[in-house]
Write an enzyme that holds these catalytic residues in place. Structure first.
Site, mmCIF file in Angstrom:
data_model
loop_
_atom_site.group_PDB
_atom_site.id
_atom_site.type_symbol
_atom_site.label_atom_id
_atom_site.label_comp_id
_atom_site.label_asym_id
_atom_site.label_seq_id
_atom_site.Cartn_x
_atom_site.Cartn_y
_atom_site.Cartn_z
ATOM 1 N N ILE A 75 -0.251 -0.378 3.630
ATOM 2 C CA ILE A 75 -0.004 0.146 2.301
ATOM 3 C C ILE A 75 1.291 -0.456 1.773
ATOM 4 C CG2 ILE A 75 0.390 2.195 0.905
ATOM 5 C CD1 ILE A 75 -2.427 2.062 2.019
ATOM 6 N N LYS A 76 1.232 -1.055 0.588
ATOM 7 C CA LYS A 76 2.418 -1.669 -0.010
ATOM 8 C C LYS A 76 3.202 -0.617 -0.784
ATOM 9 C CE LYS A 76 2.081 -5.992 -1.485
ATOM 10 N NZ LYS A 76 1.601 -7.187 -2.245
ATOM 11 N N VAL A 77 4.458 -0.473 -0.399
ATOM 12 C CA VAL A 77 5.370 0.492 -1.015
ATOM 13 C C VAL A 77 6.594 -0.276 -1.512
ATOM 14 C CG1 VAL A 77 6.899 2.458 -0.549
ATOM 15 C CG2 VAL A 77 4.595 2.402 0.428
#
Length: 371
Positions: free
Chosen positions: A139-141
């Site tokens: 997941i890109k945060v």
């Protein structure tokens, strides 16, 4: 003779494709890149997906089907992107298994409108993680102030995280600390660490674009001599911290429980200034235990014309020297990084909004034409 992309792999650097669209999944492009070119990961973002939906006809029938079934706009968007990411993750599952979860990831971004909301970022990340349901998802945060506690929480839960929009060494150090804290929280809860992966994505060409514009407004040879050096200098300094972190006492405890290092990932690797070599941000930053992400055009070009050799080392001090030289001219890299972070969030939010508008238009047409 080993071609350039495979040579990068031999030098200890992973190659990830910075692109994803349904056409690549259906025409065998991605499978070929994985099998022929040693591509071991994929990243996407709202701008990439917006371009894919705009340029490819492969999504229209799916949007219409979901619209006629009564799906809301947000459900259609997530359904489309989740399907693509699942299929890409399945293609990379062999890499993931062969490397014992060290590689083989597909990255999917949370909404850029959540960049300043830790709680909402964690909530959406959990939902996407559950929907994709693949262990080789990241997941890109965004690496904003709000993104740091989200990173810590998600890692503690065992959710893999790609921290994006990093432009400064100081923010990268904060990311390293949040990564360590998240794994410590997980270890304290008695949960396994060996399959929790993370990368820290350092954006390169945008740094030089902003700094070069400042230097170009200054007279004298000193300013001219520093053009195009800020990004790689920052990356070199970040890599020195990455190497040093392996000797940290706290990290050694985590490593003893099977924790993976958070690798540095070089993003924004296509050159923006035509005066620079097309592979400036690829060949200058080849180093073990790092990832380079390449847009499709750069990847194809590098396969044909790249000349890889290990270039990046720790302990040279050159990154710090460049930073000090820039500071003497009044260029504050921390200030530049803050501006780039705000600009980066905006550059993801605008195509995301355009994408949602585009999907909504196709949704409305499908509903209007429903028998």
């Amino acid at each position: 003779m080993t071609h350039a992309l495979r040579r990068l792999r031999e030098l200890g650097q992973s190659v990830w494709l910075d692109d994803l669209r349904r056409d690549y999944l259906e025409d065998g492009t991605l499978r070929g890149l994985i099998e022929r070119d040693a591509v071991t990961g994929i990243t996407t973002n709202p701008a990439i997906f917006a371009r894919a939906v705009r340029e490819s006809g492969g999504y229209r029938a799916d949007i219409a089907r979901r619209a006629r079934a009564g799906a809301a706009l947000g459900e259609i968007y997530e359904g489309l992107v989740v399907d693509d990411v699942r299929r890409a993750a399945d293609l990379l599952r062999g890499v993931y298994d062969a490397t014992a979860a060290a590689d083989g990831y597909v990255s999917l971004e949370v909404s850029p409108h959540l960049a300043d909301d830790s709680g909402a970022t964690v909530e959406q990340a959990r939902r996407l993680w559950a929907q994709v349901a693949r262990p080789n998802l990241m997941i890109k945060v965004p690496g904003t102030d709000a993104g740091l506690p989200a990173l810590r929480s998600l890692l503690a839960e065992g959710i893999n995280v790609n921290v994006t929009l990093l432009f400064s060494v100081s923010r990268y150090r904060s990311v390293l600390e949040s990564h360590r804290q998240g794994l410590e929280d997980r270890m304290s809860a008695g949960r396994p660490l060996d399959r929790v992966a993370s990368v820290a994505s350092f954006f390169l060409s945008r740094i030089d674009s902003r700094v070069d514009a400042l230097l170009d407004s200054m007279p004298g040879e000193a300013a001219a001599s520093l053009r195009g050096r800020a990004a790689i200098a920052s990356a070199e300094s970040a890599y020195e911290h990455f190497v040093a972190a392996a000797d940290d006492v706290r990290w050694n405890v985590l490593a003893g429980h099977g924790a993976q290092r958070q690798r540095l990932l070089w993003a924004s690797t296509s050159t923006k200034d035509p005066a620079y070599d097309e592979f400036k941000y690829v060949e200058s930053l080849i180093a073990p235990d790092t990832v380079t992400t390449l847009p499709m055009a750069t990847l194809i070009g590098y396969r044909q014309r790249g000349e890889p050799a290990q270039r990046l080392g720790a302990g040279t001090g050159e990154g710090g020297a460049i930073s000090r030289a820039l500071a003497r001219l009044g260029v504050d890299l921390e200030e530049v990084a803050g501006e780039l972070e705000l600009d980066g969030v905006r550059k993801f939010a605008e195509p995301f909004d355009a994408l949602m508008s585009q999907i909504d238009g196709q949704r409305a047409l499908a509903i209007a034409s429903r028998p």
